[in-house]
Design a protein around this motif. Structure first.
Motif, PDB file in Angstrom:
ATOM      1  N   THR A 187       0.809  -1.216   0.000  1.00  0.00           N
ATOM      2  CA  THR A 187       0.000   0.000   0.000  1.00  0.00           C
ATOM      3  C   THR A 187       0.847   1.274   0.000  1.00  0.00           C
ATOM      4  O   THR A 187       0.534   2.232  -0.717  1.00  0.00           O
ATOM      5  N   GLU A 198     -10.489   7.714  -0.449  1.00  0.00           N
ATOM      6  CA  GLU A 198     -11.168   7.318  -1.688  1.00  0.00           C
ATOM      7  C   GLU A 198     -10.265   6.590  -2.676  1.00  0.00           C
ATOM      8  O   GLU A 198     -10.734   6.083  -3.694  1.00  0.00           O
ATOM      9  N   GLN A 199      -8.975   6.522  -2.388  1.00  0.00           N
ATOM     10  CA  GLN A 199      -8.033   5.860  -3.288  1.00  0.00           C
ATOM     11  C   GLN A 199      -8.262   4.343  -3.291  1.00  0.00           C
ATOM     12  O   GLN A 199      -8.532   3.753  -2.241  1.00  0.00           O
ATOM     13  N   GLU A 200      -8.127   3.718  -4.433  1.00  0.00           N
ATOM     14  CA  GLU A 200      -8.357   2.275  -4.536  1.00  0.00           C
ATOM     15  C   GLU A 200      -7.412   1.486  -3.637  1.00  0.00           C
ATOM     16  O   GLU A 200      -7.818   0.519  -2.991  1.00  0.00           O
ATOM     17  N   HIS A 201      -6.137   1.885  -3.564  1.00  0.00           N
ATOM     18  CA  HIS A 201      -5.186   1.155  -2.723  1.00  0.00           C
ATOM     19  C   HIS A 201      -5.555   1.247  -1.241  1.00  0.00           C
ATOM     20  O   HIS A 201      -5.331   0.312  -0.487  1.00  0.00           O
ATOM     21  N   LYS A 219      -8.732   1.609  -0.151  1.00  0.00           N
ATOM     22  CA  LYS A 219      -9.921   0.755  -0.020  1.00  0.00           C
ATOM     23  C   LYS A 219      -9.529  -0.716   0.107  1.00  0.00           C
ATOM     24  O   LYS A 219     -10.105  -1.454   0.913  1.00  0.00           O
ATOM     25  N   VAL A 220      -8.537  -1.147  -0.665  1.00  0.00           N
ATOM     26  CA  VAL A 220      -8.050  -2.522  -0.571  1.00  0.00           C
ATOM     27  C   VAL A 220      -7.441  -2.760   0.809  1.00  0.00           C
ATOM     28  O   VAL A 220      -7.719  -3.777   1.462  1.00  0.00           O
TER      29      VAL A 220
END
Length: 103
Positions: free
Chosen positions: A26, A69-72, A74-75
């Protein structure tokens, strides 16, 4: 500025290794894609090997919201439950400092 301190306690040593790997996947994306994330420091505590602490400092609340809000991110948030037994968040208000606005 907007900041927080987060304390994660991992389930066991194997979970701590998995959590460290999740962090390692991340953090490069945070560095690469988040100009409003000013400090994102992860620490281990010598006397508590299952604990990881994060010190996060953002330009402002909007930068923190953009981080979330970043995809990384959220993961990371979705996967951390496999490794972490507890999470404690302290929201920080800058009182004084060196090299920081408002300090």
């Amino acid at each position: 500025m907007f900041g927080l301190y987060v304390r994660f306690t991992c389930k066991d040593e194997e979970a701590a290794r998995g959590f460290d790997e999740l962090i390692a996947r991340t953090l490069p994306e945070i560095k690469r894609t988040e100009p409003g994330t000013l400090v994102y420091a992860i620490h281990r505590i010598e006397s508590e090997p299952l604990v990881r602490t994060f010190y996060e400092l953002y330009a402002d609340r909007a930068a923190f919201d953009a981080h979330e809000e970043q995809e990384h991110v959220k993961v990371f948030l979705a996967e951390r439950g496999r490794y972490v037994e507890s999470v404690h968040v302290d929201w920080l208000t800058l009182a004084a400092g060196k090299g920081v606005q408002g300090g």
